[in-house]
Design an enzyme around this catalytic site. Structure first.
Site, short mmCIF file in Angstrom:
data_model
loop_
_atom_site.label_atom_id
_atom_site.label_comp_id
_atom_site.label_asym_id
_atom_site.label_seq_id
_atom_site.Cartn_x
_atom_site.Cartn_y
_atom_site.Cartn_z
CG MET A 75 -30.01 -72.93 -8.17
SD MET A 75 -31.59 -73.75 -8.17
CE MET A 75 -32.71 -72.38 -8.28
CG HIS A 110 -26.15 -64.83 -8.81
ND1 HIS A 110 -27.12 -64.50 -9.72
CD2 HIS A 110 -26.62 -65.90 -8.12
CE1 HIS A 110 -28.13 -65.33 -9.60
NE2 HIS A 110 -27.87 -66.19 -8.64
NE ARG A 148 -38.05 -69.42 -9.55
CZ ARG A 148 -37.40 -70.16 -8.66
NH1 ARG A 148 -36.80 -69.57 -7.65
NH2 ARG A 148 -37.33 -71.48 -8.78
P1 AMP Z 1 -29.78 -68.63 -6.74
O1 AMP Z 1 -28.90 -68.73 -7.95
O2 AMP Z 1 -31.05 -67.89 -6.98
O3 AMP Z 1 -29.95 -69.96 -6.04
O4 AMP Z 1 -28.98 -67.71 -5.70
C1 AMP Z 1 -27.67 -67.99 -5.33
C2 AMP Z 1 -27.28 -67.11 -4.18
O5 AMP Z 1 -27.40 -65.74 -4.59
C3 AMP Z 1 -28.17 -67.28 -2.95
O6 AMP Z 1 -27.37 -67.22 -1.77
C4 AMP Z 1 -29.10 -66.09 -3.04
O7 AMP Z 1 -29.60 -65.68 -1.80
C5 AMP Z 1 -28.16 -65.05 -3.62
N1 AMP Z 1 -28.93 -63.96 -4.23
C6 AMP Z 1 -29.95 -64.07 -5.13
N2 AMP Z 1 -30.47 -62.86 -5.41
C7 AMP Z 1 -29.77 -61.96 -4.67
C8 AMP Z 1 -29.82 -60.54 -4.51
N3 AMP Z 1 -30.70 -59.80 -5.19
N4 AMP Z 1 -28.95 -59.97 -3.66
C9 AMP Z 1 -28.05 -60.71 -2.97
N5 AMP Z 1 -27.95 -62.05 -3.08
C10 AMP Z 1 -28.79 -62.67 -3.91
#
Ligand code: AMP
Length: 286
Positions: free
Chosen positions: A30, A37, A187
């Site tokens: 997102m 990421h 967040r």
């Molecule tokens: P999001 O943009 O928050 O939907 O996350 C996209 C992807 O990044 C998802 O697979 C999350 O689990 C992964 N992700 C988010 N934060 C972390 C983190 N601190 N370490 C590893 N992967 C992450």
């Protein structure tokens, strides 16, 4: 790096790579990128010829009182970071491109979506599974990379891939943390400066739980109360849940059997944070 906004253009581009026998890795996101990421993008690059990253703030996974409108966005910075990470294609469709009309078909991974985060976010995992199902049909990757930080999302999508025969492998990447242990998250920007100082207590509590478990404590209730105490003492946050669960089924366990996942969600004034650890027999596990 190509920036593609339509499904048609993405399919056309990927068909060319596929004809040449290239393997495709996919990272759904997102946006508002951080090192978590980037580590997913790097993992995809390492194992595949072509890496596609989707950047789509999916309205379907936000509840009516959640942060869809104010979810942090910075397309310029994100595209620079993705390019620097070596991403080949950044797919950033509009909500209209993804949901052009009424959506009557949803993917629901039944009871796995109801506990933990699902309890306070009804419909969230249905929104996640539906958009990821759509993205998988659009991208048709060989590998999809997901972060362990969102452990329930991993478990739900693993089951969806298995149940619906999506032909791909999942690569689950360990949680990337700030130097003080706080799990990186888009967040985290919602935390006030004093909350940001307190937030590493979450991971410290999880690490204390690991020590307890590995030193022989088998009673999940005792472990949960220890974590609760440590988080409440160290922060101004309230606790939404603390649970010791089976890492695959996400079912709560009363008596610890390894591997076990210890998962927490806490609320600060404007930020809801989640984190987890999986305790296996070796101390060095993620
Ligand atoms: P999001 O943009 O928050 O939907 O996350 C996209 C992807 O990044 C998802 O697979 C999350 O689990 C992964 N992700 C988010 N934060 C972390 C983190 N601190 N370490 C590893 N992967 C992450």
């Amino acid at each position: 790096m190509r920036i593609i906004k339509t499904i048609k253009a993405l399919r056309l581009c990927l068909a060319g790579f596929r004809r040449k026998g290239k393997t495709i890795g996919f990272v759904p996101t997102m946006g508002y990128f951080h090192k978590g990421h980037i580590s997913l993008m790097k993992a995809s690059k390492k194992a595949n010829d072509i890496t596609v990253v989707s950047l789509f703030v999916n309205p379907l996974q936000f509840g009516p009182r959640e942060d869809l409108a104010k979810y942090p966005r910075d397309f310029k910075r994100d595209s620079l970071m993705a390019k620097e990470a070596g991403v080949d294609i950044l797919f950033c469709p509009s909500p209209r491109e993804m949901y052009p009309g009424s959506l009557l078909t949803r993917i629901s991974v039944a009871e796995m979506s109801q506990g933990l985060c699902g309890a306070s976010r009804p419909g969230h995992f249905e929104g996640v599974a539906t958009v990821v199902g759509k993205l998988l049909n659009i991208v048709q990757p060989d590998v999809m990379c997901l972060g362990q930080k969102d452990a329930q999302q991993v478990a739900v999508l693993k089951k969806m891939v298995l149940d619906l025969n999506f032909p791909l492998k999942l690569n689950v990447v360990p949680t990337v943390r700030e130097p003080d242990g706080l799990a990186m998250s888009s967040r985290n920007v919602y935390l006030s400066p004093s909350e940001r100082k307190e937030a590493p207590a979450i991971y410290r509590a999880l690490k204390a739980a690991r020590v307890l478990i590995l030193s022989g404590e088998l009673d999940a209730t005792k472990i949960n109360s220890k974590i609760k105490k440590l988080i409440l003492e160290g922060t101004s946050a309230s606790i939404e849940y603390i649970s010791c669960v089976d890492p695959d089924s996400l079912k709560a366990v009363r008596r610890i059997k390894l591997p076990v996942m210890v998962a927490v969600a806490v609320r600060f004034s404007a930020a809801r944070l989640i984190d987890n650890i999986v305790v296996t027999r070796s101390i060095g596990s993620p």
